[in-house]
Motif scaffolding. Sequence first.
Motif, PDB file in Angstrom:
ATOM      1  N   GLY A  42      12.915   4.660   4.875  1.00  0.00           N
ATOM      2  CA  GLY A  42      13.504   3.361   4.849  1.00  0.00           C
ATOM      3  C   GLY A  42      12.764   2.441   3.847  1.00  0.00           C
ATOM      4  O   GLY A  42      13.411   1.299   3.577  1.00  0.00           O
ATOM      5  N   ALA A  43      11.418   2.721   3.359  1.00  0.00           N
ATOM      6  CA  ALA A  43      10.687   1.922   2.529  1.00  0.00           C
ATOM      7  C   ALA A  43      11.003   2.066   0.945  1.00  0.00           C
ATOM      8  O   ALA A  43      11.199   3.287   0.760  1.00  0.00           O
ATOM      9  N   PRO A  44      11.093   1.016   0.253  1.00  0.00           N
ATOM     10  CA  PRO A  44      11.278   1.445  -1.154  1.00  0.00           C
ATOM     11  C   PRO A  44      10.342   2.158  -1.944  1.00  0.00           C
ATOM     12  O   PRO A  44       8.861   2.017  -1.534  1.00  0.00           O
ATOM     13  N   LEU A  45      10.462   2.903  -2.832  1.00  0.00           N
ATOM     14  CA  LEU A  45       9.630   3.731  -3.805  1.00  0.00           C
ATOM     15  C   LEU A  45       8.781   2.913  -4.386  1.00  0.00           C
ATOM     16  O   LEU A  45       9.172   1.851  -4.625  1.00  0.00           O
ATOM     17  N   PRO A  46       7.692   3.224  -4.639  1.00  0.00           N
ATOM     18  CA  PRO A  46       6.479   2.556  -5.419  1.00  0.00           C
ATOM     19  C   PRO A  46       6.981   1.976  -6.491  1.00  0.00           C
ATOM     20  O   PRO A  46       7.528   2.865  -7.267  1.00  0.00           O
ATOM     21  N   LEU A  47       6.656   0.887  -6.940  1.00  0.00           N
ATOM     22  CA  LEU A  47       6.547   0.527  -8.492  1.00  0.00           C
ATOM     23  C   LEU A  47       5.900   1.434  -9.356  1.00  0.00           C
ATOM     24  O   LEU A  47       4.485   1.843  -9.094  1.00  0.00           O
ATOM     25  N   GLY A  48       6.678   1.678 -10.483  1.00  0.00           N
ATOM     26  CA  GLY A  48       5.831   2.663 -11.344  1.00  0.00           C
ATOM     27  C   GLY A  48       5.837   3.965 -11.226  1.00  0.00           C
ATOM     28  O   GLY A  48       5.638   4.927 -12.234  1.00  0.00           O
TER      29      GLY A  48
ATOM     30  N   HIS B 140       6.312  -5.379  -2.468  1.00  0.00           N
ATOM     31  CA  HIS B 140       5.812  -4.167  -1.599  1.00  0.00           C
ATOM     32  C   HIS B 140       4.493  -3.622  -2.185  1.00  0.00           C
ATOM     33  O   HIS B 140       4.187  -3.742  -3.522  1.00  0.00           O
ATOM     34  N   GLY B 141       3.649  -3.045  -1.464  1.00  0.00           N
ATOM     35  CA  GLY B 141       2.597  -2.499  -1.805  1.00  0.00           C
ATOM     36  C   GLY B 141       2.745  -0.935  -2.101  1.00  0.00           C
ATOM     37  O   GLY B 141       3.805  -0.574  -2.034  1.00  0.00           O
ATOM     38  N   GLY B 142       1.822  -0.149  -2.416  1.00  0.00           N
ATOM     39  CA  GLY B 142       1.694   1.179  -2.696  1.00  0.00           C
ATOM     40  C   GLY B 142       2.099   1.459  -3.907  1.00  0.00           C
ATOM     41  O   GLY B 142       2.448   2.531  -4.345  1.00  0.00           O
ATOM     42  N   ALA B 143       1.984   0.643  -4.918  1.00  0.00           N
ATOM     43  CA  ALA B 143       2.512   1.166  -6.374  1.00  0.00           C
ATOM     44  C   ALA B 143       1.355   1.807  -7.085  1.00  0.00           C
ATOM     45  O   ALA B 143       0.152   1.379  -6.718  1.00  0.00           O
TER      46      ALA B 143
ATOM     47  N   VAL C 242      23.803   2.884  -7.289  1.00  0.00           N
ATOM     48  CA  VAL C 242      23.568   4.058  -6.281  1.00  0.00           C
ATOM     49  C   VAL C 242      22.618   3.498  -5.222  1.00  0.00           C
ATOM     50  O   VAL C 242      21.456   3.131  -5.734  1.00  0.00           O
ATOM     51  N   GLU C 243      22.776   3.601  -4.017  1.00  0.00           N
ATOM     52  CA  GLU C 243      21.649   3.550  -2.991  1.00  0.00           C
ATOM     53  C   GLU C 243      21.562   4.803  -2.479  1.00  0.00           C
ATOM     54  O   GLU C 243      22.622   5.570  -1.958  1.00  0.00           O
TER      55      GLU C 243
ATOM     56  N   GLY D 293      11.126  -3.299  -5.356  1.00  0.00           N
ATOM     57  CA  GLY D 293      12.355  -3.032  -4.218  1.00  0.00           C
ATOM     58  C   GLY D 293      12.996  -1.589  -4.595  1.00  0.00           C
ATOM     59  O   GLY D 293      13.894  -1.494  -4.188  1.00  0.00           O
ATOM     60  N   GLY D 294      12.172  -0.690  -5.225  1.00  0.00           N
ATOM     61  CA  GLY D 294      12.664   0.516  -5.417  1.00  0.00           C
ATOM     62  C   GLY D 294      13.994   0.686  -6.160  1.00  0.00           C
ATOM     63  O   GLY D 294      14.607   1.664  -6.564  1.00  0.00           O
ATOM     64  N   LEU D 295      13.994  -0.510  -7.351  1.00  0.00           N
ATOM     65  CA  LEU D 295      15.143  -0.503  -8.309  1.00  0.00           C
ATOM     66  C   LEU D 295      14.847   0.141  -9.420  1.00  0.00           C
ATOM     67  O   LEU D 295      13.576   0.303 -10.055  1.00  0.00           O
TER      68      LEU D 295
END
Length: 860
Positions: A787-793, A58-61, A855-856, A810-812
């Motif tokens: 519904g989009a995963p949060l940015p990496l970092g 995913h982008g936006g990191a 947790v989701e 992936g928002g993990l």
Amino acid sequence: MVRCRDVGGRQPDGLARPLEEGLLQWGLAVLLIQAATVTHAQPPLEFDLAFLELGGGHGGADLSVFATSNRLLPGRYVVDVFVNDVFVEKREMRFDATSDGERGSDALPCLTLPMLEEWGVHTLAFPALVLAGEPDACVNLPAAIAEARVAFDSYRHLLAVNVPQAAMKRRARGAVDPQYWERGINTARLGYQFSATRHGGSDFGQAQTRNTLYASLRGSASLGSWRLSHAASFLRGLNGRDRFQVIDAFAQRDIVPWKSRLLLGEGTTPSDIFDGFPFRGIQLGSDESMLPDSLRGYAPVIHGVAQTNAQITIRQNGFAIYNTFVPPGPFTLDDLYPTASSGDLEVTITEADGHETRFIQPYAAVPALLREGVWRYNVTLGQYRNGLSDPNPTFGMASVARGFPGELSLYGGTIAADTYQSARLGIGKNLGRLGGVAVDVSHSRSRTHLADDQIVSGRAVRVLYAKSLPDTGTDLRISGEHHFSRNYRSFDDAARVRQGAESLVLGAGRNRIEGTISQRLGEGSSLYATVGVQTHWTANVNRLYQIGYSSRVGTANVGLYGNYTPGGGVPSRWNVSLSISVPLEALWGGSSGSGRKAAPTNLTYFLSRDHENRLNQQMGVSGSAGSDGLLSYSMNATHANQGSASRSASLSYLASSGRFDASAATGPGYTQTTLAAAGGVLWSGDGLLLTQPMGETVAVATVPDAKGVHFERYPGVSTNRDGKAVIPHLNPYRINRIAIETGRLPRGVEIRNPVTEVVPTRGAVVRADFDAIVGVQAAFALIDAHGAPLPLGAMAENDEGQVLGVVGTGGLAFVGGLQKSPGSFLVRWGGADEQRCRVHYALLLSDPDDVYPYVEAVCR
């Protein structure tokens, strides 16, 4: 919507693939954090975000948080300040945003002119610092002083300031500025040592059983700069007689501008010029431990050999100052309570069968040479006291010493009482490679009889020599004293003669020579020897000779020991012995394997022969249980040439609340069982703490709400359920490093500053606070409102700004420090309002320790 599942050794099927995909990204995030340096001078790192798009990422990191070392926001922070790699203080500092407002830049520490002055920077030599303006104005140190650097480690809260030595004020090596000395908090303490022994068998006659007891209590309190102390001991011997003694009771405080200490009550006079003796009164004198690189108070090391599980009792000036139990074989006692007295030590070895061996350990301090311009003084007014009898004369004593050019020192002093007067004058000289020597002469006048006023006088000369060669491992001390007539008396001897002691024994010594030498012989080998000879005008001679050698041969430790005490009218006493210790695993070539190495189990052999022609041979096994070696044990079997056999066993456990010992021995005609404990109790405003034997100066470490946290170099010490622990045996006026063992932290505990330094004054109880994040750890799959995963970092933080975790692909995110009940945390990936959101969660906790909640959650 929030959905919770358990994650751990048995993962839900739906989570396996996301976790596997996220491990790589989590690892990348960790590597990026570790790759960041701690200096602001290094240019920011740049990351090509296109790599994160590979494989459907995913982008936006936003990785700007990793581009610099710390990504520190403006504000005020408590930091440990190190100047040229030396800790100087802990203080709150202001961190300001950079003037250019560059995106992703860390806030910078605001260094002021008064700070630099305190840290020893020679500010007057640099015009850019002199013209800095207001005292609270920030200065650019690297711009003002070439090659100066400032760096901050936000993880450890450590500010490192490096300044060329030429730009620093001259300061003695090892010195810690008195303004950083901590007087500590108000507390009350009680230290104790207790042992009870039951003796039985036919050797003890019709009584069949006898009990011996020893108890020592030292109570103390810290009230501001004052230290209050009271020590007493109780001893019940084999003869059934009880003896209770108050060893000392006093109040004392530092006089920092004079580098001195004031004492009111019972104490001991210094032994650098006159022989030390106990008194009751008032004393003001220099405390050398406040000086940089000065010699610490000397305490003798006691060597001896025990034939069985033996009780060792040490008396000085009539007081029982030390008591312990040792297993069969050679023993070394190097933990005597610090004392300035130079009175000889009477050592009594009581064997399990009741047999006693006594010898006198000479104890005389060698006066230290003083640096040029340094003064040392002491003034004492009071009443002589000892543990024997009355009357006790009133006296006044004064001494002074000063260092002169040419490594020369002059010293002198006087003692005055109704029945005694004495004066001493001496000179000390550093002989370079030959060591240091001091020579002094003294004159005394004393009334020696109770029935009349007869006055006798005498003169004496004393030579003191010391030599230490750290490079070769040589340490030599020799003292010699000659009395020109039988009428010379020390004050201690004169007072005891007035109390009715036999003057021919106490006051009529003619010559006295004492010497000790220790020598390191190569790798793992050492040799020591002690000689003490005292002659009297009555022709009596007291002698003591000791020698010992120890070496490491392969994996074995070998020792040879001997001592000899000529009788002087009674049979002479001597003993020679051999000891060998070999790790059991070495006998069959085993190894401890991987991981933390367990303490080895040793097989020991001991052979001894003494003046009574007793030949003893002993085989034993000793070792420690557990990786920390907190539980130690030994089992021994002994066979004598008379055909008798004996057995013994002992256990010792070092806990956070104290040290506990038990031993048992049996042989022909006797049995012996001993229980012992030592420790203490400390009270502060936060409640009671049980401790190990504390010593004089301690710290109370606080790791909030974290139980079971351990500390480096302090075995057995761990925090209680309130997150508190007592760190014993600190060095006063010196930097003491206290570090948490981060490799064995309890689950759910993270430490932001695992290392701290404290500089306590003598007798202080100081605080050592650690910043901890304590709570439940959980794995989160985080998405935004769309519904989009949060940015990496992105950073997960609590309301106090502490980082709880980092978002991976992936928002993990693996997040720690969470509440067990429903709670929330903030997620931030930039400075704008739209680059932050809050996660609300409710965890479903499971019983297995290896399972983490999953947790989701939606971040809104």
